[in-house]
Design a protein around this motif. Structure first.
Motif, short mmCIF file in Angstrom:
data_model
loop_
_atom_site.label_atom_id
_atom_site.label_comp_id
_atom_site.label_asym_id
_atom_site.label_seq_id
_atom_site.Cartn_x
_atom_site.Cartn_y
_atom_site.Cartn_z
N MET A 57 0.83 -1.20 0.00
CA MET A 57 0.00 0.00 0.00
C MET A 57 0.86 1.25 0.00
O MET A 57 0.61 2.19 -0.75
CB MET A 57 -0.90 -0.01 1.23
N ALA A 58 1.89 1.22 0.84
CA ALA A 58 2.75 2.41 0.92
C ALA A 58 3.39 2.68 -0.43
O ALA A 58 3.42 3.83 -0.90
CB ALA A 58 3.82 2.19 1.99
N ILE A 59 3.88 1.63 -1.07
CA ILE A 59 4.52 1.82 -2.37
C ILE A 59 3.51 2.34 -3.38
O ILE A 59 3.74 3.32 -4.09
CB ILE A 59 5.16 0.51 -2.86
N GLY A 60 2.36 1.67 -3.44
CA GLY A 60 1.34 2.08 -4.41
C GLY A 60 0.90 3.51 -4.17
O GLY A 60 0.80 4.31 -5.10
N PHE A 61 0.68 3.85 -2.92
CA PHE A 61 0.23 5.19 -2.58
C PHE A 61 1.31 6.22 -2.95
O PHE A 61 1.02 7.24 -3.58
CB PHE A 61 -0.09 5.26 -1.09
N GLY A 62 2.54 5.88 -2.57
CA GLY A 62 3.64 6.81 -2.84
C GLY A 62 3.78 7.10 -4.32
O GLY A 62 3.81 8.26 -4.75
N ILE A 63 3.84 6.03 -5.11
CA ILE A 63 4.01 6.23 -6.55
C ILE A 63 2.82 6.99 -7.12
O ILE A 63 2.97 7.91 -7.93
CB ILE A 63 4.18 4.88 -7.27
N ALA A 64 1.63 6.62 -6.66
CA ALA A 64 0.42 7.27 -7.19
C ALA A 64 0.46 8.76 -6.94
O ALA A 64 0.18 9.57 -7.83
CB ALA A 64 -0.82 6.66 -6.56
N VAL A 65 0.84 9.14 -5.73
CA VAL A 65 0.88 10.56 -5.40
C VAL A 65 1.93 11.27 -6.25
O VAL A 65 1.69 12.34 -6.81
CB VAL A 65 1.15 10.76 -3.90
N LEU A 66 3.08 10.61 -6.39
CA LEU A 66 4.16 11.24 -7.15
C LEU A 66 3.79 11.42 -8.62
O LEU A 66 4.20 12.39 -9.25
CB LEU A 66 5.44 10.40 -7.05
N VAL A 67 3.06 10.49 -9.16
CA VAL A 67 2.71 10.58 -10.59
C VAL A 67 1.48 11.46 -10.79
O VAL A 67 1.42 12.25 -11.72
CB VAL A 67 2.46 9.17 -11.16
N SER A 68 0.50 11.31 -9.89
CA SER A 68 -0.80 11.92 -10.15
C SER A 68 -0.80 13.43 -9.94
O SER A 68 -1.47 14.14 -10.68
CB SER A 68 -1.87 11.32 -9.24
N ILE A 69 -0.08 13.89 -8.94
CA ILE A 69 -0.13 15.33 -8.68
C ILE A 69 0.42 16.11 -9.88
O ILE A 69 -0.26 17.00 -10.38
CB ILE A 69 0.60 15.68 -7.37
#
Ligand SMILES: Nc1ncnc2c1ncn2[C@@H]1O[C@H](COP(=O)(O)OP(=O)(O)OP(=O)(O)O)[C@@H](O)[C@H]1O
Ligand SMILES: Nc1ncnc2c1ncn2[C@@H]1O[C@H](COP(=O)(O)OP(=O)(O)OP(=O)(O)O)[C@@H](O)[C@H]1O
Ligand SMILES: [Mg+2]
Ligand SMILES: [Mg+2]
Lengths: 281, 255, 305, 255, 281
Positions: free
Chosen positions: D60-72
């Motif tokens: 979850m942490a990895i998925g969340f981290g990458i998602a935030v980094l890409v999505s913003i």
């Protein structure tokens, strides 16, 4: 001419709790402390006492940041003071009401409503029928010189136009007391003069009470029965000056009146005397 | 000029979709994916057109749409009203906030069996699941949107004599509309996903059901038809939401 | 051979693969696991996703039901060998059955007309024999009943809550429901045919052909795992408990008892029975006709010593 | 004082409602709150379960981290450029509504059944709200603020990072909060079909086995994780967007 | 005294494309059409031509809504005109740049930065070292009378204070051209006078070019070399008036200067003559 210096500290209030028959707003030792984001307390208003008579036109003059807007918020019932009490018609002010109509310094127009929609809002809230409210609003819009802009949204207006819409919006629902925060600040001299006259006409016709914040000494003297001068850091009342000029006032007559000129010069001098450097308490 | 801009935008939007389809075709043509798992797009779209004509497939779509809209509508009504109430009243906030904190991150599918027993195998349980999942994005956006509303707007309305509860509808709701609509967009996508998931887990009709039956029997083409349908549905629904958005927000600077 | 070739990716599911559970939990007791080859275990929900995973090449061996495997062959171009068998319906043992409430007016299969009937998976392995039985009793499974999908886990509750009029039962849920009482058996699959094979072990043909020795070792371990499971019930209960997290007292009510499925001591696939099932699926229109011979590897099939 | 106690009271209230409901329903598949709570120590004292849960949290942490980094960045770009928005918006709307579970066979084909697949699913779940809130947030940034930056010589990229990003931060934070909620949900559901070690694995196994007290105990554990993550997030949020908090409470309190 | 009436339609530009050595901003037949939400076209600026010399202090006067802000946006490069061209130093204006520093009517402070952070933003962006930028910024903050408010966030400031921060923020990075949109509109007379003097000092020291929108005729005459008078509906240039008063100017001296008074009276009269009713085109 009669200048009545009345430092707020020396202000003596009647002992009886019965308000004098004509007092409409009664501010008693009000102070306002704001907490800033840095968790420090900031004293914006300190020990303000002021009474305003029914039907009076009172202007507030004071350096930028001295708490004029804050004082208006307190009378409007939007903010409750940290200490002291504010009363309207003898009742403590507990919240906003349609008896007191504010014109905010930042206009605060409803972005989702057109000019007409903004102006019609108040009357509609008061239960005025749609057709009638619209007719009245259109008249007011014409009065503030925005005929033809009825269907514009606020974002499509210039600064001065927004300010005029805000004015019309408040006038539209006929509050007894008008709380106006630099309502002509963004207007050119010409429009300003016209609106000053319109405001005076309305005031004289309906005998409203007006609390009027302005930066123009000229404007304050021209319009008011009483000018409240404030000083800053913390905001206090410096002087309250009664303007003893005949009414109805005509601008071109008044400009030549030496009493008028004296008021203006006196007040300007008073401000110049206190060349204080502002700093937060 | 406006029209030219619009058509340019449409072209821009179609380009990546065309690219995706081309990539898909490429994957099939160059053997990166066996046809039994990933049928060529041409075949899928052909079948889709053919299926769209059939009464049974139309019924599957109808079943899915009913659940989707009912669930989404409930989520919008609940989410917006709860969000605004929580932003406006400290008392309601004190109750709603912790409950949301606890309930929001729960995997609602895990509760689906319980829902089935409570509400049966029909629309009820699926609609509930859809609303439960779509609710929180809408609620959170509404709450934050409503708590950021410019104070002086509220003051203006109250001074004009708007009763307190009415301020919620007359000022807070429209002023929070941009944020609410963003929440709705997310809620809508989640609704699409969840209605499918619910139908895949237990159902006798709907697009999700069509998909699992096809998947179990390795009818890859039939499996992709519902997938494409939901994709197109998402596109259409989003476009309509976009239209609603630009109508509702026409006065806002960002619209 | 490189290390990569030494790993088998195996799919499994719950709840009836005791020999694989032994391999997972007691690898030390097997000579080869972890030494000559490794297993990468992935658990799936049901056998159908594993068929897809096999077809996609994401798994090498997996637990399969005859129907899902056949579906993979027909629809998914899957080529696979049946290398072992986990459980089947031994005459006298447990057979998946449809239950109704004690006081239900449904007495015979024919009474199901117009009723809501639950089934674990629509289009799943049990539906062939089920359809056959309905047809034999004059009930059209497509028109006369309302079929809803009810997973085994909720079947008992769905029945008791009146959400369905009849529902199919499997172990361990059947044992639990029986202990509680109030339900009765309407008919069981064994009435359609004996020796129904529920789950077996299948490996991708290309994988077997490429790594015969590896698969052989694997099948050998399955065979000995089955032996161990049957020989030491105490320990098996513990192993199953570790995997399923089901309490031992619950498992003890049925696991490896008379009211459980049957297990072949050598984990040998019963190819004739599987053929019979494929025939039933063909008869009920769920599949085209298939010959079981294509699933038979000449040498690699349990039991292997 | 009451503010502090409110979340605890709400939790207790929720548990009480649950307890009463389950006692009233008398259904095996809906255990009482007490039964569920009693199972929690068993799960948490089992080393294997703990490892499972930690594995899930890591994904979850990895998925969340990458998602935030890409999505913003993507969302901000979409918000500031009509062309970028027109390009991505339809594509996202075609991709997101497709249920990931249905695409499992194809995803497995390329990415296998391991961590990558599940992290991808979490990534997709989280990125949806983050992209759209960033998108709308960036659109609503006051134009003159961006102009001020431009006049100071900020390049378009610098404007995006140093003006649009902080100005849109409150809205982005709303997206991240929704994203966090969805991360927990997808963390569990991504383990529904293909299971290796993970919290969802424990939950769905228990569900398949009819071990309902374990199911609900896991739900409580996930809920507790939600509360903790949420509290941590609120802390960060309060620091980052303190400047945007309204100066006065909404003057609408009915209490 | 020399009043140079030059109606924009009569404006004759040199045929050569070579700009005169001293021209810094050259606006040539610029028009601006806005599309309103009701899908109607609204002509805000019509056929504006204007050249501004390097180092000149030019004020723009005009009724509310006549397009003053819009004109500033065009020079700033924030908006590109619907037709016509705007050039800076002979180059077409394609976008904003640090050579032109705007002070917006709505302040547009960065709400996530404190007063100090807002003022330091520009210098830091230009690569000035942190300590130096901070020292400079603190000086500017003191100049605009906000010493002690360095760590306040914009939402914690009064209207006039925000305006002063906006002014300081732009002055901090030393743009060659200042584009100021009613920068003293929300200030009391006293603060206003002080800042006018400060602005004049800075301007005289650095020979900046200033384009200054104001509503005060007085202020315009006091500060400017040239006053551009605009009329509304659609926004046009009515007159361009050269203010031929000696520099450096001292307020109290000037107030008594008859030439100054004449300029003020003349300009005011000109506005009064055109008592047009505004309406959108
Ligand atoms: N939310 C707040 N937090 C902290 N300080 C505040 C806040 N709001 C206002 N102040 C401070 O209170 C003082 C008075 O502000 P106010 O807006 O009443 O001034 P004002 O007299 O209206 O000034 P102006 O003429 O510039 O509008 C200022 O020093 C301001 O910094
Ligand atoms: N986005 C817009 N859409 C439509 N009309 C607009 C838009 N922006 C400005 N206008 C119109 O352009 C005209 C000029 O606006 P502008 O803001 O330049 O006036 P201004 O001279 O600065 O007035 P003020 O002194 O009141 O600030 C106004 O009539 C206004 O209604
Ligand atoms: Mg103020
Ligand atoms: Mg302007």
């Amino acid at each position: 001419m009669k200048v009545v210096p009345s430092r707020s500290s020396e202000w003596v209030r009647p002992v009886t709790s019965q308000r004098p028959a004509s007092t409409i707003i009664d501010i008693d030792r009000v102070s306002q402390v704001f907490q800033t984001s840095t968790r420090k307390d900031h004293l914006a208003l300190s020990d303000i006492s002021l009474t305003i008579e029914e039907g009076a036109f009172v202007s507030i003059l004071g350096p930028s940041g001295c708490g004029k807007s804050t004082l208006l918020y307190i009378v409007g019932g939007f903010v409750s003071p940290t200490s002291g009490t504010a009363k309207i018609k003898g009742q403590p002010i507990t919240g906003p009401g349609p008896d007191r109509g504010p014109v905010f310094q930042e206009f605060a127009l409803f972005p989702w409503k057109t000019v007409l929609g903004n102006v019609m809002y108040g009357p509609r809230q008061q239960g005025v029928r749609a057709t009638q409210a619209e007719a009245q609003s259109r008249m007011l819009i014409e009065m503030v010189g925005l005929k033809g802009y009825e269907n514009f949204y606020p974002k499509e207006l210039s600064g001065g136009m927004k300010q005029r819409v805000a004015l019309a919006r408040t006038l539209a629902y006929h509050p007894e007391v008008l709380l106006m925060d630099e309502p002509f600040g963004a207007l050119d001299a010409h429009t300003r003069t016209r609106l000053q006259n319109d405001l005076l006409n309305i005031w004289e016709r309906d005998r409203k009470t007006v609390l009027f914040v302005t930066h123009s000494v000229d404007e304050a003297v021209f319009l008011s029965d009483k000018v409240v001068m404030m000083s800053t850091s913390p905001g206090r009342i410096r002087e309250v000056i009664d303007i003893d000029l005949p009414r109805p006032r005509r601008r071109n007559e008044l400009l030549l009146d030496p009493r008028y000129q004296k008021y203006v010069v006196d007040i300007e001098r008073m401000f110049d005397e206190s060349d204080e450097v502002e700093s937060p308490s | 000029m406006m029209r030219r801009l619009l058509s340019a935008n449409v072209m821009f939007g179609l380009a990546p979709i065309v690219l995706v389809i081309a990539l898909w075709q490429g994957l099939v043509s160059f053997g990166f994916a066996p046809v039994v798992l990933l049928p060529p797009p041409g075949v899928v779209f052909g079948r889709l057109l053919q299926q769209l004509m059939t009464w049974t497939f139309q019924q599957e779509i109808a079943a899915t749409l009913i659940r989707l809209f009912a669930g989404f509508a409930i989520a919008v009504v609940l989410g917006v009203s709860l969000g605004i109430a929580a932003a406006a009243s400290p008392a309601i906030n004190a109750v709603v906030r912790p409950i949301v904190r606890v309930l929001a991150p729960l995997p609602k599918v895990a509760l689906y069996p319980a829902l089935l027993l409570l509400l049966g195998f029909g629309h009820g349980s699926k609609i509930t699941l859809v609303s439960a999942d779509a609710l929180f994005p809408i609620l959170l956006s509404t709450y934050y949107g409503a708590s950021m509303v410019e104070q002086k707007l509220i003051w203006s309305a109250m001074a004009a004599g708007t009763p307190r509860y009415d301020v919620l509808f007359k000022v807070v709701l429209p002023a929070a509309m941009p944020s609410i609509l963003t929440g709705c967009r997310i809620g809508l996508v989640i609704s699409c996903i969840v209605v499918f998931l619910a139908e895949m887990i237990t159902s006798t009709d709907g697009l999700g059901h069509a998909l699992v039956t096809a998947a179990r029997t390795f009818q890859a083409v039939d499996m992709f038809v519902p997938l494409i349908t939901i994709s197109l549905l998402g596109l259409v629904l989003n476009a309509s939401l976009g239209a609603v958005r630009s109508y509702l927000l026409r006065g806002f600077p960002e619209a | 051979p490189s290390r990569a070739q030494q790993t088998i990716r195996v799919g499994w599911t719950i709840p009836a693969e005791e020999s694989k559970y032994w391999m997972m939990r007691r690898p030390a007791e097997f000579p080869d696991i972890g030494k000559t080859y490794n297993i990468e275990w992935t658990q799936f929900q049901g056998t159908a996703p594993m068929t897809q995973a096999l077809a996609a090449g994401a798994l090498d061996c997996a637990t399969q039901a005859p129907l899902s495997l056949a579906n993979g062959v027909v629809g998914g171009n899957l080529k696979a060998y049946i290398v072992a068998q986990h459980v089947f319906e031994k005459p006298g043992g447990f057979s998946v059955y449809w239950a109704v409430m004690d006081d239900s007016p449904i007495k015979t299969i024919a009474d199901l007309k117009g009723k809501t009937v639950g089934i674990s998976v629509i289009g799943g392995g049990t539906q062939g024999p089920f359809n056959l039985l309905l047809k034999q009793n004059g009930v059209d499974p497509a028109k006369d009943i309302k079929l809803v999908e009810v997973g085994f886990a909720v079947s008992e509750d769905a029945l008791r809550q009146g959400r369905v009029d009849a529902v199919n039962m499997n172990q361990p849920f059947a044992a639990r429901a029986e202990a509680k009482g109030g339900t009765r058996k309407l008919f069981s699959l064994s009435q359609a045919m004996p020796n129904i094979v529920h789950i077996l072990e299948a490996c991708r043909a290309d994988f077997v052909d490429k790594n015969p020795e590896l698969v052989k070792a694997y099948v050998r371990d399955i065979t000995s795992g089955m032996k161990k499971a049957l020989a030491n019930r105490e320990e098996t209960l513990k192993v199953v408990n570790e995997v399923l997290k089901a309490p031992i007292p619950v498992l003890d009510t049925y696991l490896l008892k008379d009211n459980d499925f049957g297990r072949d001591p050598g984990a040998a696939p019963n190819f004739p029975a599987i053929q019979k099932m494929l025939d039933i699926y063909a008869e009920t229109g769920m599949l085209p006709k298939l010959d079981v011979a294509q699933f038979k590897h000449p040498t690699i099939v349990a039991p292997l010593q | 004082m009451t503010r502090r106690a409110a979340p605890v009271l709400a939790c207790i209230g929720l548990l009480a409602v649950w307890q009463i409901a389950s006692l009233a329903l008398k259904s095996d598949s809906f255990p009482t709150a007490l039964e569920a709570i009693r199972t929690i120590p068993d799960i948490l004292s089992d080393k294997e379960s703990l490892i499972n849960i930690l594995a899930s949290l890591r994904r979850m942490a990895i998925g969340f981290g990458i998602a935030v980094l890409v999505s913003i960045p993507l969302g901000l770009l979409m918000g500031r450029s009509q062309a970028v928005a027109a390009f991505f918006n339809p594509l996202l709307m075609v991709i997101y509504p497709v249920p990931k579970a249905a695409l499992m066979p194809i995803i497995m084909l390329w990415l296998g059944v391991g961590d990558i697949t599940k992290t991808l699913v979490i990534f997709l779940g989280v990125s949806l709200p983050v992209i759209y809130h960033s998108f709308e947030g960036a659109k609503a940034v006051e134009e003159k603020m961006v102009w001020s930056g431009a006049a100071m010589g900020l390049s378009p990229l610098q404007r995006l990072i140093r003006i649009v990003l902080p100005a849109a931060l409150p809205e982005i934070m709303t997206g991240c909060r929704t994203g966090l909620v969805l991360a927990l949900i997808t963390m569990i559901t991504s383990e529904m079909i293909a299971r290796q070690s993970g919290a969802g694995n424990i939950l769905f196994n228990a569900l398949d086995m009819g071990q309902y007290d374990t199911v609900y105990a896991m739900i409580i554990i996930v809920g507790a994780m939600g509360i903790c993550l949420d509290a941590a997030f609120e802390g960060i949020r309060a620091r980052l967007v303190r400047w945007s908090e309204p100066q006065f409470d909404m003057p609408l309190s009915f209490s």
